[in-house]
Design a protein around this motif. Structure first.
Motif, PDB file in Angstrom:
ATOM      1  N   TYR A   1       0.821  -1.192   0.000  1.00  0.00           N
ATOM      2  CA  TYR A   1       0.000   0.000   0.000  1.00  0.00           C
ATOM      3  C   TYR A   1       0.862   1.252   0.000  1.00  0.00           C
ATOM      4  O   TYR A   1       1.828   1.359   0.744  1.00  0.00           O
ATOM      5  CB  TYR A   1      -0.919   0.029   1.223  1.00  0.00           C
ATOM      6  CG  TYR A   1      -1.876  -1.135   1.301  1.00  0.00           C
ATOM      7  CD1 TYR A   1      -2.466  -1.650   0.157  1.00  0.00           C
ATOM      8  CD2 TYR A   1      -2.190  -1.712   2.525  1.00  0.00           C
ATOM      9  CE1 TYR A   1      -3.346  -2.713   0.226  1.00  0.00           C
ATOM     10  CE2 TYR A   1      -3.075  -2.788   2.607  1.00  0.00           C
ATOM     11  CZ  TYR A   1      -3.644  -3.285   1.449  1.00  0.00           C
ATOM     12  OH  TYR A   1      -4.513  -4.347   1.514  1.00  0.00           O
TER      13      TYR A   1
ATOM     14  N   PHE B   1      -0.584   4.161   0.681  1.00  0.00           N
ATOM     15  CA  PHE B   1      -1.235   5.004   1.679  1.00  0.00           C
ATOM     16  C   PHE B   1      -1.667   4.130   2.854  1.00  0.00           C
ATOM     17  O   PHE B   1      -2.033   2.968   2.685  1.00  0.00           O
ATOM     18  CB  PHE B   1      -2.461   5.713   1.085  1.00  0.00           C
ATOM     19  CG  PHE B   1      -2.123   6.615  -0.062  1.00  0.00           C
ATOM     20  CD1 PHE B   1      -1.745   7.934   0.162  1.00  0.00           C
ATOM     21  CD2 PHE B   1      -2.172   6.152  -1.372  1.00  0.00           C
ATOM     22  CE1 PHE B   1      -1.433   8.769  -0.892  1.00  0.00           C
ATOM     23  CE2 PHE B   1      -1.862   6.981  -2.440  1.00  0.00           C
ATOM     24  CZ  PHE B   1      -1.485   8.301  -2.197  1.00  0.00           C
ATOM     25  N   ASN B   2      -1.601   4.697   4.047  1.00  0.00           N
ATOM     26  CA  ASN B   2      -1.922   3.935   5.255  1.00  0.00           C
ATOM     27  C   ASN B   2      -3.424   3.770   5.476  1.00  0.00           C
ATOM     28  O   ASN B   2      -3.861   2.832   6.141  1.00  0.00           O
ATOM     29  CB  ASN B   2      -1.306   4.612   6.487  1.00  0.00           C
ATOM     30  CG  ASN B   2       0.208   4.597   6.452  1.00  0.00           C
ATOM     31  OD1 ASN B   2       0.806   3.633   5.982  1.00  0.00           O
ATOM     32  ND2 ASN B   2       0.835   5.670   6.932  1.00  0.00           N
ATOM     33  N   LYS B   3      -4.214   4.706   4.958  1.00  0.00           N
ATOM     34  CA  LYS B   3      -5.658   4.650   5.141  1.00  0.00           C
ATOM     35  C   LYS B   3      -6.361   4.727   3.788  1.00  0.00           C
ATOM     36  O   LYS B   3      -5.814   5.228   2.818  1.00  0.00           O
ATOM     37  CB  LYS B   3      -6.135   5.807   6.025  1.00  0.00           C
ATOM     38  CG  LYS B   3      -5.589   5.767   7.457  1.00  0.00           C
ATOM     39  CD  LYS B   3      -6.127   6.930   8.274  1.00  0.00           C
ATOM     40  CE  LYS B   3      -5.589   6.900   9.701  1.00  0.00           C
ATOM     41  NZ  LYS B   3      -6.099   8.033  10.506  1.00  0.00           N
ATOM     42  N   GLY B   4      -7.597   4.233   3.777  1.00  0.00           N
ATOM     43  CA  GLY B   4      -8.363   4.315   2.550  1.00  0.00           C
ATOM     44  C   GLY B   4      -9.220   3.087   2.324  1.00  0.00           C
ATOM     45  O   GLY B   4      -9.353   2.213   3.189  1.00  0.00           O
TER      46      GLY B   4
ATOM     47  N   LYS C   1      -9.815  -0.330   1.172  1.00  0.00           N
ATOM     48  CA  LYS C   1      -9.010  -1.516   0.871  1.00  0.00           C
ATOM     49  C   LYS C   1      -9.781  -2.429  -0.066  1.00  0.00           C
ATOM     50  O   LYS C   1     -10.957  -2.693   0.134  1.00  0.00           O
ATOM     51  CB  LYS C   1      -8.663  -2.265   2.169  1.00  0.00           C
ATOM     52  CG  LYS C   1      -7.698  -1.531   3.066  1.00  0.00           C
ATOM     53  CD  LYS C   1      -7.311  -2.376   4.266  1.00  0.00           C
ATOM     54  CE  LYS C   1      -6.295  -1.643   5.147  1.00  0.00           C
ATOM     55  NZ  LYS C   1      -5.891  -2.454   6.321  1.00  0.00           N
TER      56      LYS C   1
ATOM     57  N   GLN D   1      -5.128  -0.258  -2.149  1.00  0.00           N
ATOM     58  CA  GLN D   1      -5.869   0.641  -1.258  1.00  0.00           C
ATOM     59  C   GLN D   1      -5.895   2.054  -1.834  1.00  0.00           C
ATOM     60  O   GLN D   1      -4.900   2.519  -2.389  1.00  0.00           O
ATOM     61  CB  GLN D   1      -5.199   0.650   0.109  1.00  0.00           C
ATOM     62  CG  GLN D   1      -5.924   1.442   1.176  1.00  0.00           C
ATOM     63  CD  GLN D   1      -5.364   1.145   2.551  1.00  0.00           C
ATOM     64  OE1 GLN D   1      -5.563   0.071   3.087  1.00  0.00           O
ATOM     65  NE2 GLN D   1      -4.632   2.092   3.122  1.00  0.00           N
TER      66      GLN D   1
ATOM     67  N   PRO E   1      -7.231   6.101  -0.788  1.00  0.00           N
ATOM     68  CA  PRO E   1      -7.923   7.088   0.062  1.00  0.00           C
ATOM     69  C   PRO E   1      -9.083   7.700  -0.708  1.00  0.00           C
ATOM     70  O   PRO E   1      -8.889   8.218  -1.814  1.00  0.00           O
ATOM     71  CB  PRO E   1      -6.835   8.124   0.348  1.00  0.00           C
ATOM     72  CG  PRO E   1      -5.539   7.423   0.083  1.00  0.00           C
ATOM     73  CD  PRO E   1      -5.827   6.448  -1.021  1.00  0.00           C
TER      74      PRO E   1
END
Length: 270
Positions: A130, A132-135, A137, A150, A152
């Motif tokens: 990934y 980005f760490n968030k988003g 999935k 993934q 955001p």
């Protein structure tokens, strides 16, 4: 001239569907060139070219998307997120198009293509990692191989709004920018990116072309001749795409964008 228009529609849709570009990235420069060289295309203007391109891409997108959906290569959730931004962006870009002249139009289009093609040479993370760490999935299985990536949602919406504006402005369908973004920014595999792009292009082209139709930019007497070839080309392009490896699709996209960019910059300067 009718046969020529059919062949242009066929070839541009074929190439555009393989790379997930929608065909506008080929159709626009071809019509700019013919309008400059042949008297039978003296009706060509930046506005009429974009109007024709977006209407034709409805049929290219439809045939390609149906083929990709049949073989489960479209990530519909990602596609819906992009549509939320690209539809209003396309309407805004279509309205802005009426203020552009041919040379400025060609130069801007060409520069964008070169920049996007060069981005493919930037080293990337390995598939499945990934950026980005968030988003949102996602996990998708294609021919026995599981792909994870993934995105955001906020970034996807902002990106698709900007791409939608350029799509309506330049008549490129957004795929020439969205496919590289999906591959480079979100690490989405090339086959899924191209299929999802054609799914998005179908819906986004409807709203963008509606704006151009309202503004009187669509030359229906000529547009109808491009549509049969575009529908056939979109179906064939999706079929060829399934036969290619992901790296082959990426190289096809790189070379295509560089060649088109150089040609348009030359035309814009000249």
């Amino acid at each position: 001239m009718v046969i020529l228009m059919f062949m242009i529609g066929l070839v541009t849709a074929l190439v555009g569907s393989i790379a997930g570009l929608g065909g506008g990235v080929i159709l626009v420069p071809v019509l700019l060139f013919l309008g400059d060289k042949l008297s039978t295309f003296d009706w060509v203007s930046p506005q009429s070219i974009v109007g024709i391109s977006l209407v034709v891409m409805i049929f290219t997108g439809m045939s390609s998307a149906l083929s990709y959906l049949k073989h489960d290569r479209v990530d519909k959730k990602i596609g819906y997120v992009f549509l939320i931004g690209s539809v209003p962006g396309g309407i805004i870009g279509s309205w802005l198009n009426q203020f552009f002249k041919t040379d400025m139009f060609s130069l801007l289009f060409g520069c964008i293509m070169i920049v996007v093609s060069l981005l493919f040479f930037i080293p990337r993370k390995t598939p499945g990692t990934y950026l980005f760490n968030k988003g949102l999935k996602r996990e998708k299985v294609i021919e026995g191989t599981t792909y994870t990536y993934q995105m955001p949602i906020a970034l996807g919406l902002i990106l698709s709004l900007g791409v939608g504006m350029l799509s309506g402005l330049l008549g490129i369908g957004g795929g020439s920018l969205m496919v590289p973004a999906m591959i480079l920014l979100f690490n989405i595999p090339a086959h899924i990116a191209t299929a999802t792009s054609m799914f998005m292009i179908f819906f986004a082209s409807i709203s963008s072309s509606a704006t151009h139709i309202f503004l009187g930019h669509v030359e229906w007497a000529y547009t109808l001749y491009f549509i049969p070839g575009a529908y056939l080309g979109g179906t064939l392009g999706a079929r060829f795409n399934r036969l290619l490896k992901g790296q082959a699709v990426e190289w096809f996209l790189r070379v295509l964008l560089i060649l088109i960019g150089i040609r348009l910059i030359w035309q814009g300067i000249g």
